[in-house]
Design a protein around this motif. Structure first.
Motif, PDB file in Angstrom:
ATOM      1  N   SER A  54       0.807  -1.224   0.000  1.00  0.00           N
ATOM      2  CA  SER A  54       0.000   0.000   0.000  1.00  0.00           C
ATOM      3  C   SER A  54       0.837   1.269   0.000  1.00  0.00           C
ATOM      4  O   SER A  54       0.548   2.209  -0.747  1.00  0.00           O
ATOM      5  CB  SER A  54      -0.947   0.002   1.198  1.00  0.00           C
ATOM      6  OG  SER A  54      -0.223  -0.176   2.407  1.00  0.00           O
ATOM      7  N   PRO A  77     -10.530   1.351  -1.800  1.00  0.00           N
ATOM      8  CA  PRO A  77     -10.197   0.000  -1.355  1.00  0.00           C
ATOM      9  C   PRO A  77     -11.373  -0.965  -1.492  1.00  0.00           C
ATOM     10  O   PRO A  77     -12.524  -0.559  -1.631  1.00  0.00           O
ATOM     11  CB  PRO A  77      -9.839   0.207   0.122  1.00  0.00           C
ATOM     12  CG  PRO A  77     -10.673   1.384   0.536  1.00  0.00           C
ATOM     13  CD  PRO A  77     -10.735   2.288  -0.675  1.00  0.00           C
ATOM     14  N   SER A 108      -8.057  -8.450   2.402  1.00  0.00           N
ATOM     15  CA  SER A 108      -6.944  -8.192   3.310  1.00  0.00           C
ATOM     16  C   SER A 108      -5.617  -8.324   2.585  1.00  0.00           C
ATOM     17  O   SER A 108      -5.539  -8.829   1.454  1.00  0.00           O
ATOM     18  CB  SER A 108      -6.988  -9.181   4.482  1.00  0.00           C
ATOM     19  OG  SER A 108      -6.707 -10.495   4.010  1.00  0.00           O
ATOM     20  N   PHE A 109      -4.552  -7.904   3.256  1.00  0.00           N
ATOM     21  CA  PHE A 109      -3.220  -8.049   2.674  1.00  0.00           C
ATOM     22  C   PHE A 109      -2.887  -9.519   2.453  1.00  0.00           C
ATOM     23  O   PHE A 109      -2.345  -9.901   1.405  1.00  0.00           O
ATOM     24  CB  PHE A 109      -2.174  -7.399   3.587  1.00  0.00           C
ATOM     25  CG  PHE A 109      -0.766  -7.549   3.091  1.00  0.00           C
ATOM     26  CD1 PHE A 109      -0.319  -6.851   1.976  1.00  0.00           C
ATOM     27  CD2 PHE A 109       0.118  -8.414   3.722  1.00  0.00           C
ATOM     28  CE1 PHE A 109       0.982  -6.998   1.507  1.00  0.00           C
ATOM     29  CE2 PHE A 109       1.419  -8.566   3.268  1.00  0.00           C
ATOM     30  CZ  PHE A 109       1.842  -7.854   2.154  1.00  0.00           C
ATOM     31  N   GLY A 144      -6.595  -4.160  -3.000  1.00  0.00           N
ATOM     32  CA  GLY A 144      -6.770  -4.642  -1.638  1.00  0.00           C
ATOM     33  C   GLY A 144      -7.614  -3.727  -0.772  1.00  0.00           C
ATOM     34  O   GLY A 144      -8.148  -2.704  -1.226  1.00  0.00           O
ATOM     35  N   GLY A 145      -7.704  -4.079   0.499  1.00  0.00           N
ATOM     36  CA  GLY A 145      -8.483  -3.292   1.444  1.00  0.00           C
ATOM     37  C   GLY A 145      -7.641  -2.594   2.485  1.00  0.00           C
ATOM     38  O   GLY A 145      -8.169  -1.939   3.386  1.00  0.00           O
ATOM     39  N   ASP A 146      -6.312  -2.701   2.386  1.00  0.00           N
ATOM     40  CA  ASP A 146      -5.403  -2.147   3.393  1.00  0.00           C
ATOM     41  C   ASP A 146      -4.985  -0.721   3.031  1.00  0.00           C
ATOM     42  O   ASP A 146      -3.803  -0.425   2.876  1.00  0.00           O
ATOM     43  CB  ASP A 146      -4.177  -3.039   3.566  1.00  0.00           C
ATOM     44  CG  ASP A 146      -3.470  -3.329   2.242  1.00  0.00           C
ATOM     45  OD1 ASP A 146      -4.112  -3.239   1.175  1.00  0.00           O
ATOM     46  OD2 ASP A 146      -2.264  -3.648   2.267  1.00  0.00           O
ATOM     47  N   LEU A 147      -5.966   0.165   2.924  1.00  0.00           N
ATOM     48  CA  LEU A 147      -5.715   1.550   2.517  1.00  0.00           C
ATOM     49  C   LEU A 147      -4.766   2.232   3.493  1.00  0.00           C
ATOM     50  O   LEU A 147      -4.960   2.199   4.701  1.00  0.00           O
ATOM     51  CB  LEU A 147      -7.033   2.318   2.453  1.00  0.00           C
ATOM     52  CG  LEU A 147      -6.971   3.806   2.121  1.00  0.00           C
ATOM     53  CD1 LEU A 147      -6.395   4.028   0.730  1.00  0.00           C
ATOM     54  CD2 LEU A 147      -8.365   4.428   2.230  1.00  0.00           C
ATOM     55  N   GLU A 148      -3.731   2.865   2.951  1.00  0.00           N
ATOM     56  CA  GLU A 148      -2.749   3.589   3.755  1.00  0.00           C
ATOM     57  C   GLU A 148      -2.416   4.895   3.070  1.00  0.00           C
ATOM     58  O   GLU A 148      -2.334   4.965   1.844  1.00  0.00           O
ATOM     59  CB  GLU A 148      -1.483   2.756   3.941  1.00  0.00           C
ATOM     60  CG  GLU A 148      -0.427   3.417   4.820  1.00  0.00           C
ATOM     61  CD  GLU A 148       0.746   2.502   5.126  1.00  0.00           C
ATOM     62  OE1 GLU A 148       1.779   3.003   5.612  1.00  0.00           O
ATOM     63  OE2 GLU A 148       0.629   1.283   4.884  1.00  0.00           O
ATOM     64  N   SER A 193      -3.364   4.570  -0.932  1.00  0.00           N
ATOM     65  CA  SER A 193      -3.672   3.409  -1.768  1.00  0.00           C
ATOM     66  C   SER A 193      -3.725   2.174  -0.899  1.00  0.00           C
ATOM     67  O   SER A 193      -3.014   2.076   0.100  1.00  0.00           O
ATOM     68  CB  SER A 193      -2.611   3.225  -2.859  1.00  0.00           C
ATOM     69  OG  SER A 193      -2.894   2.087  -3.665  1.00  0.00           O
ATOM     70  N   PRO A 194      -4.539   1.209  -1.258  1.00  0.00           N
ATOM     71  CA  PRO A 194      -4.367  -0.143  -0.733  1.00  0.00           C
ATOM     72  C   PRO A 194      -3.318  -0.858  -1.572  1.00  0.00           C
ATOM     73  O   PRO A 194      -2.806  -0.298  -2.547  1.00  0.00           O
ATOM     74  CB  PRO A 194      -5.761  -0.754  -0.921  1.00  0.00           C
ATOM     75  CG  PRO A 194      -6.338  -0.016  -2.086  1.00  0.00           C
ATOM     76  CD  PRO A 194      -5.723   1.345  -2.096  1.00  0.00           C
ATOM     77  N   SER A 195      -2.992  -2.078  -1.214  1.00  0.00           N
ATOM     78  CA  SER A 195      -2.074  -2.870  -2.019  1.00  0.00           C
ATOM     79  C   SER A 195      -2.700  -3.175  -3.379  1.00  0.00           C
ATOM     80  O   SER A 195      -3.912  -3.365  -3.486  1.00  0.00           O
ATOM     81  CB  SER A 195      -1.725  -4.177  -1.294  1.00  0.00           C
ATOM     82  OG  SER A 195      -1.049  -3.908  -0.087  1.00  0.00           O
TER      83      SER A 195
END
Length: 450
Positions: free
Chosen positions: A234, A349, A353-354, A422-426, A437-439
């Motif tokens: 991400s 996202p 998950s990652f 992905g859903g791991d927005l950072e 962005s997420p991954s």
């Protein structure tokens, strides 16, 4: 004299010199704090407060700028005469605008009183704690360079056309770089955080992430050269978006600096990609109820399901294209001219998950760091060739660490090659714009290794 009186008299003087002039004043005040610590000692301590007033005047169809940090009689004359003189020297024929104000503005929480209660002593304790926690994660962590920072600001805009808006914002954050050593092997790990809620600060989580990245890369090998399916972590994906965000600026497109000119309505990315500009995102220092021209902000999908909906516009670029502004007029400081920039700019996202993204990748390369964005990325052509680190992925699981590789590709092609989000927005650190962005899984990137 006080600010209101100064502005009134400034507008009056400018209109004495040019009765047809339209005038605007922007007041900006900032307060910044940062402390850095390494090797058990404080290595830097910076506190600064600043502010001033930017003045612009629309005269004869041209916009002139001037600014001051002192609100006195002499400044009134210098600003009024200087801005009008600058306007007369402008050669651009582009139509300029001074906005009279929107009918209404969103109510946003951009200021946290709780952050103002965090004292300098509290921040010194936080940075010491962050360093200690990072060193305690693993005996191979040889050094930790930690920092805690805070930023606060106030912006007020008023003009002769009826605009009168103001806002305050603040944020607190920090970062740590962990250095791991084992014999002759050395590797680093980095983690950053920022928040508007001091109750959400989790230094243990930050320290653990930085230390894990540093230690896990100690045995890195050089991956074989080739073409790989790649999972961009991400923070790496957000950094790429930040680097190439200018391609979505209508100003750049109109000047021939983006390949997206005239492509609204076309599919420019994979169907799983939605790119949002959200100036109302909770907890972000880049959120604002109005843009740099005083236009009420709103959330928009720049890319929706792979299709380009719009470029980012200010009033001038919107007029040139015959569309409405997207409220992305940008003024980085009180003395800066109006440009175009995103607010909170991020890929939407999903709920994957990652670990789920690793499983989707199956076999390929996880990229956890890219270096050399300024030298190795061309924001006009979209080409990039960057030093990178990461991990091989086999059977949906992280395998050996890899380093001393170069990853090359093209941002425009990368958008079309995104297979999964992905859903791991950072998000990256806040500023005038905030990128997230997420991954992302990309179908193909070139890797130069051994």
């Amino acid at each position: 004299m006080d600010r209101k009186e100064f502005i009134n008299r400034l507008f009056e003087r400018a209109r004495q010199l040019d009765p047809a002039a339209k005038c605007e004043a922007v007041w900006g005040a900032t307060s910044e704090f940062e402390v850095e610590r390494a090797k058990g000692e404080r290595v830097a301590y910076n506190v600064s407060d600043g502010g001033g007033l930017g003045f612009r005047v629309l005269s004869g169809g041209r916009m002139g700028y001037a600014s001051t940090q002192i609100l006195d009689e002499e400044a009134i004359e210098l600003l009024a005469a200087g801005a009008l003189e600058n306007a007369a020297l402008v050669e651009s024929e582009d139509r300029q605008f001074m906005f009279p104000g929107s009918d209404s503005y969103p109510e946003l929480v951009t200021w946290s009183p709780a952050l103002e209660e965090v004292s300098a002593a509290d921040k010194l304790a936080l940075v010491e704690r962050l360093e200690q926690l990072t060193l305690a994660q693993d005996e191979r962590i040889d050094q930790a360079m930690a920092s805690i920072f805070s930023m606060g600001g106030e912006t007020a805009m008023v003009n002769t056309e009826g605009l009168d808006v103001a806002m305050k914002s603040n944020v607190l954050g920090g970062y740590v770089e962990a250095v791991a050593r084992e014999g002759e092997k050395v590797n680093t790990g980095f983690k950053m955080f920022f928040t508007m809620d001091p109750e959400q600060i989790d230094l243990e989580k930050v320290a653990r992430a930085a230390a894990h990245e540093a230690v896990s890369g100690l045995d890195a090998v050089q991956a074989p050269s080739g073409s790989y399916r790649v999972l961009l972590r991400s923070d790496v994906a957000a950094t790429l978006l930040s680097t190439f965000s200018g391609v979505f600026s209508a100003d750049n497109a109109q000047r021939g600096l983006s390949r997206l000119k005239g492509r609204e309505g076309e599919a420019i990315a994979s169907g799983c990609v939605t790119l949002l500009d959200n100036p109302h995102l909770a907890g972000s220092a880049a959120s604002a109820p109005f843009d740099g021209e005083g236009v009420a902000t709103y959330e928009k999908a720049v890319i929706e399901d792979g299709r380009l909906n719009t470029l980012l516009h200010n009033l001038k670029t919107a007029h040139k294209q015959g569309v409405g502004t997207t409220a992305n007029g940008s003024r980085p400081g009180y003395a800066a001219p109006v440009g175009v920039a995103p607010s909170n700019f991020y890929f939407k996202p999903t709920d994957v998950s990652f670990d789920g993204m690793l499983e989707k990748l199956g076999d390929g390369l996880l990229v956890t760091e890219m270096q050399g964005m300024h030298a190795g990325a061309n924001p006009i052509t979209g080409d990039f060739s960057l030093a990178a680190k990461g991990f091989m992925v086999r059977g949906g699981r992280m395998a050996e660490a890899v380093a001393q590789i170069t990853i090359a590709g093209n941002f425009y092609e990368l958008l079309g090659g995104i297979e999964a989000v992905g859903g791991d927005l950072e998000f990256l650190a806040p500023g005038g714009s905030c990128f997230g962005s997420p991954s992302l899984i990309v179908e193909k990137l070139s890797v130069a290794g051994k």
